[in-house]
Design an enzyme around this catalytic site. Structure first.
Site, PDB file in Angstrom:
ATOM      1  N   ASP A   1      94.063  59.230 127.778  1.00 22.44           N
ATOM      2  CA  ASP A   1      94.245  57.816 127.458  1.00 22.44           C
ATOM      3  C   ASP A   1      93.038  57.300 126.668  1.00 22.44           C
ATOM      4  OD1 ASP A   1      94.872  55.124 127.415  1.00 22.44           O
ATOM      5  OD2 ASP A   1      95.395  55.007 129.520  1.00 22.44           O
ATOM      6  N   ASP A   2      93.280  56.878 125.436  1.00 21.92           N
ATOM      7  CA  ASP A   2      92.234  56.332 124.566  1.00 21.92           C
ATOM      8  C   ASP A   2      91.185  57.373 124.164  1.00 21.92           C
ATOM      9  OD1 ASP A   2      93.571  53.963 124.912  1.00 21.92           O
ATOM     10  OD2 ASP A   2      91.883  52.851 125.747  1.00 21.92           O
TER      11      ASP A   2
ATOM     12  N   CYS B   1      99.149  51.886 124.265  1.00 16.08           N
ATOM     13  CA  CYS B   1      99.601  52.637 125.448  1.00 16.08           C
ATOM     14  C   CYS B   1     101.112  52.720 125.621  1.00 16.08           C
ATOM     15  CB  CYS B   1      98.994  52.019 126.702  1.00 16.08           C
ATOM     16  SG  CYS B   1      97.191  52.111 126.772  1.00 16.08           S
TER      17      CYS B   1
ATOM     18  N   ARG C   1     103.788  56.033 124.798  1.00 11.89           N
ATOM     19  CA  ARG C   1     104.441  56.747 125.899  1.00 11.89           C
ATOM     20  C   ARG C   1     105.959  56.709 125.771  1.00 11.89           C
ATOM     21  NH1 ARG C   1      99.959  57.295 129.523  1.00 11.89           N
ATOM     22  NH2 ARG C   1      98.276  56.307 128.336  1.00 11.89           N
TER      23      ARG C   1
ATOM     24  N   LYS D   1      99.256  57.925 134.968  1.00 11.76           N
ATOM     25  CA  LYS D   1      99.577  56.609 134.421  1.00 11.76           C
ATOM     26  C   LYS D   1     100.982  56.599 133.821  1.00 11.76           C
ATOM     27  CE  LYS D   1      98.094  53.483 130.713  1.00 11.76           C
ATOM     28  NZ  LYS D   1      97.028  53.125 129.768  1.00 11.76           N
TER      29      LYS D   1
ATOM     30  N   HIS E   1     103.025  53.271 132.800  1.00 14.91           N
ATOM     31  CA  HIS E   1     102.932  52.199 131.804  1.00 14.91           C
ATOM     32  C   HIS E   1     104.189  52.036 130.946  1.00 14.91           C
ATOM     33  CE1 HIS E   1      99.598  49.643 129.762  1.00 14.91           C
ATOM     34  NE2 HIS E   1     100.660  48.936 130.134  1.00 14.91           N
TER      35      HIS E   1
ATOM     36  N   SER F   1      97.711  50.619 133.301  1.00 19.86           N
ATOM     37  CA  SER F   1      96.281  50.881 133.125  1.00 19.86           C
ATOM     38  C   SER F   1      95.461  50.347 134.302  1.00 19.86           C
ATOM     39  CB  SER F   1      95.782  50.231 131.827  1.00 19.86           C
ATOM     40  OG  SER F   1      96.444  50.770 130.711  1.00 19.86           O
TER      41      SER F   1
ATOM     42  N   HIS G   1      90.295  55.823 129.297  1.00 19.99           N
ATOM     43  CA  HIS G   1      90.453  54.372 129.150  1.00 19.99           C
ATOM     44  C   HIS G   1      89.391  53.676 130.016  1.00 19.99           C
ATOM     45  CE1 HIS G   1      92.311  50.401 129.430  1.00 19.99           C
ATOM     46  NE2 HIS G   1      93.316  50.770 128.634  1.00 19.99           N
TER      47      HIS G   1
ATOM     48  N   ASP H   1      97.159  59.437 123.920  1.00 16.23           N
ATOM     49  CA  ASP H   1      98.131  58.408 123.542  1.00 16.23           C
ATOM     50  C   ASP H   1      97.772  57.673 122.258  1.00 16.23           C
ATOM     51  OD1 ASP H   1      95.969  57.043 124.666  1.00 16.23           O
ATOM     52  OD2 ASP H   1      97.217  55.621 125.769  1.00 16.23           O
ATOM     53  N   ASN H   2      96.508  57.479 122.012  1.00 15.33           N
ATOM     54  CA  ASN H   2      96.049  56.770 120.802  1.00 15.33           C
ATOM     55  C   ASN H   2      94.550  56.945 120.663  1.00 15.33           C
ATOM     56  OD1 ASN H   2      96.919  54.210 122.938  1.00 15.33           O
ATOM     57  ND2 ASN H   2      94.758  54.444 122.419  1.00 15.33           N
TER      58      ASN H   2
ATOM     59  N   LYS I   1      91.826  52.599 118.164  1.00 14.01           N
ATOM     60  CA  LYS I   1      92.962  52.026 118.880  1.00 14.01           C
ATOM     61  C   LYS I   1      93.377  50.679 118.294  1.00 14.01           C
ATOM     62  CE  LYS I   1      94.262  50.649 123.601  1.00 14.01           C
ATOM     63  NZ  LYS I   1      93.862  50.677 125.031  1.00 14.01           N
TER      64      LYS I   1
END
Length: 478
Positions: free
Chosen positions: A47-48, A87, A91, A148, A150, A173, A235, A287-288, A308
């Site tokens: 994540d991130d 996010c 997903r 996660k 989301h 998150s 994240h 994810d990004n 992001k």
């Protein structure tokens, strides 16, 4: 063997694979399907995480020996994209094989909280959509989601309603929590559909997720399984367990990444112990791009532009490592372009699962994973959206940005504090990513024909996408 990569520029600019497969037919799903020996699939989603946050992608200040080993034993992509820069949309795209607009989730959802959540707290992934998990149930896979989610925190949207047999994790998150913002509710740690704990210690999440993953592997060795392991980290707010805290030169961010790398190593070790490694597909990506406004608590996109929330390379180009010892040879670095929307169709092709009748945007890219000589990329182009706004299109090595605003960083934060942002604008801009992956040199004035073609391509796609968009899931307010 793969040559040692020490310079980030080389990885970003890589234009050819460094290894070649044996003749077509030695590998490939035709032989695999005839045996009926379905592979296990483990999809690990950070994540991130920034493009440059793995050793083989140029990480600085921390080490990722297990991810590096995974790359050396499989294929490492330098032109892989997440389908969205945030996010929830990323997903939704990953699990359905569709651009987020098509499945009605081009924006981030969350629980009832600050003003931005209004109208989004009762929304989630429509249970009528087919996820990778539902796809694999056709082939009697055991399916598990850990980490996660989301994609909506209401029960109707949770993983057990989306094709998964088991779930353990957080519904969104871990910064959406009462202890950080009193407008949020307590953050539930959910097992299946029951909250088993409130406001869990974030420093233990990676270890707890890893333990659940190892247990699931051990309990499902007699049949194929799909594990979607979606880490909450890196994240913000960052947190590492005592075993890793303070160990890297990069500070807490490096500690977090080294713990995630440890997790990958534990999973590989377990697979080998159970004699499952050779026929298990392991995918590692994020994810990004990095949340740059958090400064030293953010990842790095290397020399790529922005992070992001943006449709620049730093926002959506991600590390992607795929290992499958039985079918993918060792030591490949590939510059082939593909997207997170492609996992859906590729997994369907590998397993022989039937695709849904609904429109799917992703393609079968297994020949790219196998680095099969002479195979054309199945994507004519990839499209880059920020919510409903089509901001860019990539065709071959050309990337055209349409005029749009974007959020950048004026002053990065320190020690977990958010810095100061600034809104910027970009006009019509064309970049040749083969020699300008940083998107610095606008050559729009020299290539009017390319701009005309890409604009027409983008307009046609955008009209079709929005005309045929499907609704997200909604529940009545409680």
């Amino acid at each position: 063997m793969k040559k040692e990569i020490t310079r980030r520029e080389f990885i970003i600019r890589s234009t050819t694979a460094l290894s070649v497969l044996p003749a077509a037919g030695v590998f490939g799903n035709s032989l695999f399907r005839s045996t009926g020996d379905l592979p296990n699939i483990i999809l690990i989603y950070a994540d991130d995480q920034g493009y440059a946050d793995v050793g083989v992608y140029g990480a600085k200040g921390f080490e990722t020996p297990n991810l590096d080993a995974l790359a050396n034993n499989g294929i490492q992509f330098t032109n892989y994209y997440s389908a969205a820069p945030t996010c929830t949309p990323s997903r939704a795209a990953l699990l359905t094989g569709c651009y987020p607009v098509r499945v009605g989730l081009p924006f981030v959802v969350g629980p009832k909280g600050p003003d931005w959540t209004k109208g989004k707290e009762n929304i989630g992934l429509n249970p009528n959509e087919t996820t990778i998990a539902k796809l694999l149930k056709q082939k009697k896979y055991a399916t598990c989601c850990i980490g996660k989610w989301h994609l909506g925190d209401k029960k109707d949207f949770l993983p057990l309603r989306q094709g998964f047999d088991y779930y353990f994790g957080l519904p969104y998150s871990h910064d959406m929590i009462k202890t950080l913002d009193s407008s949020y509710p307590d953050l539930p740690l959910i097992e299946n559909e029951t909250a088993v704990e409130l406001n869990p210690d974030p420093s233990l999440l990676t270890k707890r997720y890893t333990e659940k993953t190892l247990d699931y592997i051990e309990n499902n060795i007699s049949h194929p399984f799909f594990i979607y392991l979606a880490h909450n980290l890196p994240h913000v707010p960052l947190a590492a367990s005592e075993q890793f805290k303070g160990k890297s030169k990069r500070g807490l961010y490096g500690d977090v990444m080294e713990e995630i790398d440890w997790s990958v190593g534990e999973i590989v070790k377990k697979l080998k112990e159970q004699n499952l490694y050779e026929n298990t597909i392991i995918i590692y990506t994020s994810d990004n791009g990095p949340w740059l406004i958090f400064g030293d608590h953010a990842g790095s996109a290397g020399s790529l532009r922005e992070g992001k929330f943006t449709t620049f390379e730093g926002g959506q180009r991600e590390p992607c490592i795929i290992s499958w010892p039985r079918n993918i040879p060792k030591g490949i670095i590939s510059n082939e372009m593909f997207s997170s929307i492609d996992f859906f169709s590729t997994i369907a092709a590998i397993t022989g699962a039937q695709l849904p009748t609904n429109k799917i945007d992703g393609k079968d890219v297994l020949p790219l994973w196998e680095n099969t000589p002479g195979v054309e990329n199945p994507h004519e182009a990839l499209f880059f959206y920020a919510e409903y706004d089509l901001q860019a299109v990539r065709w071959k090595n050309w990337k055209l940005h349409f005029p749009h605003k974007y959020n950048s960083v004026k002053e990065p934060g320190i020690s977990g504090k958010q810095g100061i942002g600034i809104e910027k604008n970009i006009g019509l801009s064309l970049f040749n990513l083969s020699d300008d992956p940083e998107e610095k040199n606008n050559v729009a004035g020299k290539h009017s024909d390319i701009i005309k073609n890409l604009t027409a391509m983008a307009e046609t796609f955008d009209i079709e996408l929005k005309r045929n968009a499907r609704p997200c899931g909604r529940v009545n307010e409680e």
